[in-house]
Scaffold this active site. Structure first.
Site, PDB file in Angstrom:
ATOM      1  N   GLU A 106       0.832  -1.208   0.000  1.00 16.98           N
ATOM      2  CA  GLU A 106       0.000   0.000   0.000  1.00 16.98           C
ATOM      3  C   GLU A 106       0.866   1.258   0.000  1.00 16.98           C
ATOM      4  OE1 GLU A 106      -2.229  -1.646   3.385  1.00 16.98           O
ATOM      5  OE2 GLU A 106      -4.031  -1.199   2.223  1.00 16.98           O
ATOM      6  N   GLU A 126      -3.398  -9.660   3.383  1.00 23.34           N
ATOM      7  CA  GLU A 126      -4.154  -9.392   4.616  1.00 23.34           C
ATOM      8  C   GLU A 126      -5.256 -10.398   4.896  1.00 23.34           C
ATOM      9  OE1 GLU A 126      -3.068  -7.091   2.559  1.00 23.34           O
ATOM     10  OE2 GLU A 126      -2.565  -5.221   3.608  1.00 23.34           O
TER      11      GLU A 126
HETATM   12  C1  3H9 Z   1      -1.056  -5.213   7.037  1.00 25.42           C
HETATM   13  O1  3H9 Z   1      -0.082  -4.844   6.450  1.00 25.42           O
HETATM   14  C2  3H9 Z   1      -2.262  -4.355   7.240  1.00 25.42           C
HETATM   15  C3  3H9 Z   1      -2.294  -3.154   6.338  1.00 25.42           C
HETATM   16  O2  3H9 Z   1      -3.014  -3.440   5.166  1.00 25.42           O
HETATM   17  C4  3H9 Z   1      -3.044  -2.006   6.947  1.00 25.42           C
HETATM   18  C5  3H9 Z   1      -2.469  -1.347   8.144  1.00 25.42           C
HETATM   19  C6  3H9 Z   1      -3.245  -0.135   8.557  1.00 25.42           C
HETATM   20  N1  3H9 Z   1       4.818  -7.716  11.414  1.00 25.42           N
HETATM   21  O3  3H9 Z   1       8.351 -14.989   7.822  1.00 25.42           O
HETATM   22  P1  3H9 Z   1       9.717 -14.843   8.358  1.00 25.42           P
HETATM   23  C7  3H9 Z   1       8.445 -11.356  11.637  1.00 25.42           C
HETATM   24  S1  3H9 Z   1      -1.155  -6.754   7.736  1.00 25.42           S
HETATM   25  C8  3H9 Z   1       5.546  -8.149  12.454  1.00 25.42           C
HETATM   26  O4  3H9 Z   1      10.289 -15.995   9.052  1.00 25.42           O
HETATM   27  P2  3H9 Z   1      10.865 -14.706   5.720  1.00 25.42           P
HETATM   28  C9  3H9 Z   1       8.198 -12.843  11.863  1.00 25.42           C
HETATM   29  O5  3H9 Z   1       7.298 -13.046  12.916  1.00 25.42           O
HETATM   30  C10 3H9 Z   1       0.417  -7.475   7.345  1.00 25.42           C
HETATM   31  N2  3H9 Z   1       6.448  -9.147  12.377  1.00 25.42           N
HETATM   32  O6  3H9 Z   1      10.754 -14.340   7.247  1.00 25.42           O
HETATM   33  C11 3H9 Z   1       9.581 -13.349  12.149  1.00 25.42           C
HETATM   34  O7  3H9 Z   1       9.876 -13.044  13.493  1.00 25.42           O
HETATM   35  P3  3H9 Z   1      10.832 -14.002  14.361  1.00 25.42           P
HETATM   36  C12 3H9 Z   1       0.456  -7.987   5.975  1.00 25.42           C
HETATM   37  C13 3H9 Z   1       6.616  -9.724  11.190  1.00 25.42           C
HETATM   38  O8  3H9 Z   1      12.094 -14.060   5.245  1.00 25.42           O
HETATM   39  C14 3H9 Z   1      10.468 -12.458  11.262  1.00 25.42           C
HETATM   40  O9  3H9 Z   1       9.681 -11.296  10.974  1.00 25.42           O
HETATM   41  N3  3H9 Z   1       1.736  -8.618   5.718  1.00 25.42           N
HETATM   42  C15 3H9 Z   1       5.884  -9.341  10.069  1.00 25.42           C
HETATM   43  O10 3H9 Z   1      10.662 -16.161   5.528  1.00 25.42           O
HETATM   44  C16 3H9 Z   1      10.857 -13.101   9.967  1.00 25.42           C
HETATM   45  O11 3H9 Z   1       9.696 -13.570   9.314  1.00 25.42           O
HETATM   46  C17 3H9 Z   1       1.899  -9.940   5.749  1.00 25.42           C
HETATM   47  O12 3H9 Z   1       0.984 -10.703   5.980  1.00 25.42           O
HETATM   48  C18 3H9 Z   1       4.950  -8.283  10.205  1.00 25.42           C
HETATM   49  N4  3H9 Z   1       4.226  -7.833   9.174  1.00 25.42           N
HETATM   50  O13 3H9 Z   1       9.607 -14.016   5.036  1.00 25.42           O
HETATM   51  C19 3H9 Z   1       3.282 -10.440   5.454  1.00 25.42           C
HETATM   52  N5  3H9 Z   1       6.265 -10.120   9.021  1.00 25.42           N
HETATM   53  O14 3H9 Z   1      12.170 -13.927  13.694  1.00 25.42           O
HETATM   54  C20 3H9 Z   1       3.779 -11.273   6.570  1.00 25.42           C
HETATM   55  C21 3H9 Z   1       7.218 -10.932   9.482  1.00 25.42           C
HETATM   56  O15 3H9 Z   1      10.786 -13.373  15.714  1.00 25.42           O
HETATM   57  N6  3H9 Z   1       5.180 -11.639   6.464  1.00 25.42           N
HETATM   58  N7  3H9 Z   1       7.441 -10.714  10.795  1.00 25.42           N
HETATM   59  O16 3H9 Z   1      10.196 -15.369  14.313  1.00 25.42           O
HETATM   60  C22 3H9 Z   1       5.635 -12.529   5.537  1.00 25.42           C
HETATM   61  O17 3H9 Z   1       4.922 -13.041   4.693  1.00 25.42           O
HETATM   62  C23 3H9 Z   1       7.083 -12.921   5.626  1.00 25.42           C
HETATM   63  O18 3H9 Z   1       7.533 -12.595   6.911  1.00 25.42           O
HETATM   64  C24 3H9 Z   1       8.017 -12.225   4.604  1.00 25.42           C
HETATM   65  C25 3H9 Z   1       9.477 -12.614   4.953  1.00 25.42           C
HETATM   66  C26 3H9 Z   1       7.701 -12.759   3.215  1.00 25.42           C
HETATM   67  C27 3H9 Z   1       7.880 -10.739   4.668  1.00 25.42           C
END
Ligand code: 3H9
Length: 655
Positions: A106, A126
């Site tokens: 976004e 999301e």
């Molecule tokens: C959103 O954005 C809402 C908006 O539309 C509106 C807002 C107003 N936040 O997955 P990994 C942590 S909703 C906090 O193993 P990779 C994860 O817990 C969000 N923490 O790495 C882990 O922590 P730990 C929409 C997060 O390299 C560490 O980062 N976004 C977040 O395999 C590493 O993560 C999503 O749904 C976060 N957003 O993959 C995307 N993301 O080391 C969610 C990750 O302590 N994230 N962490 O265990 C992903 O899909 C993957 O993390 C990503 C990296 C592909 C980014």
């Protein structure tokens, strides 16, 4: 410290902002504050003609900070941060060094231009968290790439590669070389030019029929998760009432869903899944590198395991006892890859490559140089024991030797065999090439490095590892046993198999307990009960025993708990089964649909708690992972432990 979250450096009138908030550059409060301050600062700075926004690491921005969602939202809110960027008089160029997800996508959409590194991607996941995009995604994406593609990306949580983004008109450039110099050069060529804002792009309303069809299709695929259809409604509001009204509708829905039970459940799983891949107790322990794996047994389980290993790049030796069984096993593996091509999970070349990694052999001799051997033979202690006796003779002392047993005690399979540090149980779930759960059971002598290798293997296979203690049925099958017993108790209280199965499907499971047993066959559990009886256990005659004694073994015998028309899989209520059960039913009040689901889930959670108390599971969230990834528990309910805890909390708080 806060100021380090976004670094500013200037290059001849172009300000370069580099976001550095590891691990995924999430847009937490401090980042939003800093970005807000920088936006105002750059707007006022006459020396700045354009802004390039990029980030450090492999990810551009992984989204909003999910960990903040358990607290009330705090200003500055992301939609306002993005609106200020979009309203800037100077062009902002998002230079995507990696994935831009959720709020990250976004943010990129709010910038005036986007340059992608060729490995970058953009997506709005999301809905998989029970939310909808909450910072303009439902309004800006359709106006940039068109209504139908945007609906697909948003409601299915799909991610676009750089090439797809370029094709869709989202990427102004894909960097051919180094991203930042190209982004700076691009910024210079703009000479301050701003494109027409997304908000000004018209969107025609395709009419009722389009929306009705989309809604029905999306609701079906969502299986009870309310977010995808809510996202569709927000998109529709923007089409019907315009950009500003659409943003208001989006925000209102986002905030409502953010506080929902479903979103809390999906967040719980998000963090539980990541914690499972990095167990604290194994931190710093290097797993054994794996290149060659042996699989013993080419049945449904063995062929599925072989396919999963080969798909993950391992060289696989599949062994069987004779040439015919081996040919059948290899055919099963081939059929799995064929099916993967049909489902678009790989292409023809990919399938050929996977199959080329699988070699079939008769006997165990060819396993001598494997780093890992997984035994998936008949569930019989003597047979498995013989396999391990031969393996320890053939393989070196460092080869990891794993059993895939479901119900036998793995300690007894390997009792007294040399080098016990390398034995482990790796319990896959059928079909092994699909099911995400891997129960990992270390034995008393298993070395931590071998355990760490099991966890790393699960990650490599795209599976979720859950460490289980060595108790009967490990975690999942022990809970299943209790669940089935409770389902039979409900029958004896007067509920019918149809009522029980319907209640569980309404709760969100793909299948109820009785249709599932009819599919798998009632005879295996019956034989286990008979064996226990033969050993002197006092097991009263239950309804399942009566059915099996009457020849009703499930679908394969034409009927079990239900009747089946010849060639049909459709369960029909069975008067014969009802008559067999009737003498055991206690007269009285019959449980209702919600009582049925409540009792069954409570039984699962109770058993789960016992397993934790006995030290056989590491945490309640591991129980939830087992049920969600191994037994079809609906994701948006978070697992039995989460569900039960939430229910208790809302009861005690009077909500
Ligand atoms: C959103 O954005 C809402 C908006 O539309 C509106 C807002 C107003 N936040 O997955 P990994 C942590 S909703 C906090 O193993 P990779 C994860 O817990 C969000 N923490 O790495 C882990 O922590 P730990 C929409 C997060 O390299 C560490 O980062 N976004 C977040 O395999 C590493 O993560 C999503 O749904 C976060 N957003 O993959 C995307 N993301 O080391 C969610 C990750 O302590 N994230 N962490 O265990 C992903 O899909 C993957 O993390 C990503 C990296 C592909 C980014």
């Amino acid at each position: 410290m806060t100021n380090d979250l976004i670094r500013r450096s200037d290059f001849d009138g172009i300000a370069l902002l580099t976001l550095a908030n590891p691990p995924v550059n999430a847009l937490g409060l401090a980042v939003r504050q800093r970005l807000t301050a920088l936006t105002a600062e750059l707007e006022a700075d006459e020396s700045v003609r354009a802004v390039v926004l990029t980030a450090e690491g492999r990810v551009f921005v992984g989204g909003a900070d999910i960990a903040e969602f358990d607290r009330p939202p705090e200003a500055p809110h992301l939609p306002d941060v993005i609106a200020a960027i979009e309203a800037s008089r100077k062009p902002w160029i998002a230079a995507l060094n990696g994935a831009a997800l959720g709020g990250g996508a976004e943010l990129a959409l709010g910038c005036h231009y986007r340059i992608f590194a060729d490995t970058a991607r953009l997506g709005l996941p999301e809905t998989s968290l029970g939310l909808i995009p909450g910072a303009g995604g439902t309004q800006r994406l359709p106006r940039r790439i068109g209504l139908a593609p945007a609906i697909e990306v948003i409601t299915a949580g799909r991610t676009l590669s750089a090439a797809e983004a370029r094709e869709a008109g989202l990427a102004d450039r894909i960097a051919a070389g180094e991203l930042i110099p190209e982004a700076l050069a691009f910024a210079r060529t703009l000479d301050g030019a701003l494109p027409r804002p997304a908000s000004a792009a018209p969107l025609a309303d395709p009419g009722h029929a389009f929306w009705d069809e989309a809604r029905a299709r999306i609701a079906r695929a969502a299986r009870g998760n309310p977010a995808p259809t809510a996202a569709l409604e927000a998109i529709r509001a923007g089409v019907a009432e315009g950009f500003a009204a659409g943003l208001r509708a989006e925000r209102e829905t986002f905030l409502r869903l953010r506080a929902s039970d479903e979103a809390a459940a999906l967040r719980h799983l998000f963090f539980a899944e990541r914690a499972a891949l990095r167990p604290a107790a194994l931190r710093g322990i290097e797993p054994v590198p794996l290149t060659r794996a042996g699989v013993i047994g080419g049945g449904t389980m063995g062929s599925g395991i072989a396919a999963a290993l080969a798909a993950a790049g391992l060289e696989v030796r599949l062994t069987e006892t004779g040439p015919e069984a081996l040919a059948a096993g290899l055919e099963r593996v081939e059929a799995i890859f064929e099916a993967q091509v049909k489902r678009g999970l790989t292409d023809r070349a990919g399938a050929t490559e996977r199959m080329a990694r699988v070699t079939g052999t008769v006997g165990l001799g060819a396993l001598a140089d494997c780093d890992l051997v997984i035994e998936a033979v008949f569930e019989d202690l003597a047979v498995k024991r013989r396999v391990f006796e031969e393996l320890v003779r053939l393989c070196g002392p460092e080869a990891i030797l794993a059993t895939n047993t479901s119900y036998l005690d793995p300690e007894r399979i390997v009792e007294g065999l040399p080098h016990p540090h390398r034995f482990i149980a790796l319990h896959f779930f059928s079909p092994a090439q699909v099911m995400k759960l891997l129960e990992i059971v270390p034995l008393a002598a298993t070395a931590p490095r071998i355990l760490a290798t099991g966890v790393a293997l699960a990650a490599r296979l795209g599976k979720i590892p859950v460490q289980a203690g060595n108790g009967e049925g490990f975690i999942g099958n022990r809970i299943l046993k209790r669940y089935r017993a409770e389902a039979e108790a409900l029958l004896l209280a007067g509920a019918t198999p149809t009522e029980i199965d319907e209640a569980m499907r309404a709760f969100g499971l793909g299948m109820g307990p009785f249709e599932m047993q009819d599919m798998a066959g009632l005879d295996i559990a019956f034989r286990a009960r008979e064996a226990a009886r033969a050993l002197g256990q006092d097991l009263p005659e239950g309804p399942g025993d009566r059915l099996v004694r009457a020849g009703r073994l499930g679908r394969k015998s034409g009927g079990g708990w239900y009747d089946y028309a010849p060639g049909s899989r459709l369960p029909q209520p069975s008067p014969e089964a009802a008559a067999l059960i009737a003498p055991l039913v206690t007269p009285g009040a019959r449980p209702s649909g919600t009582e049925i689901a409540d009792r069954l889930i409570a039984a699962m959670a109770e058993e789960g708690q016992r397993i934790c108390d006995e030290g056989l599971a590491q945490s309640p969230s591991d129980i939830d992972l087992v049920e969600v990834h191994g037994y079809g528990f609906p994701r948006h309910k978070g697992g039995p432990m989460f569900h039960a805890a939430r229910k208790t909390r809302s009861r005690t708080s009077g909500a």
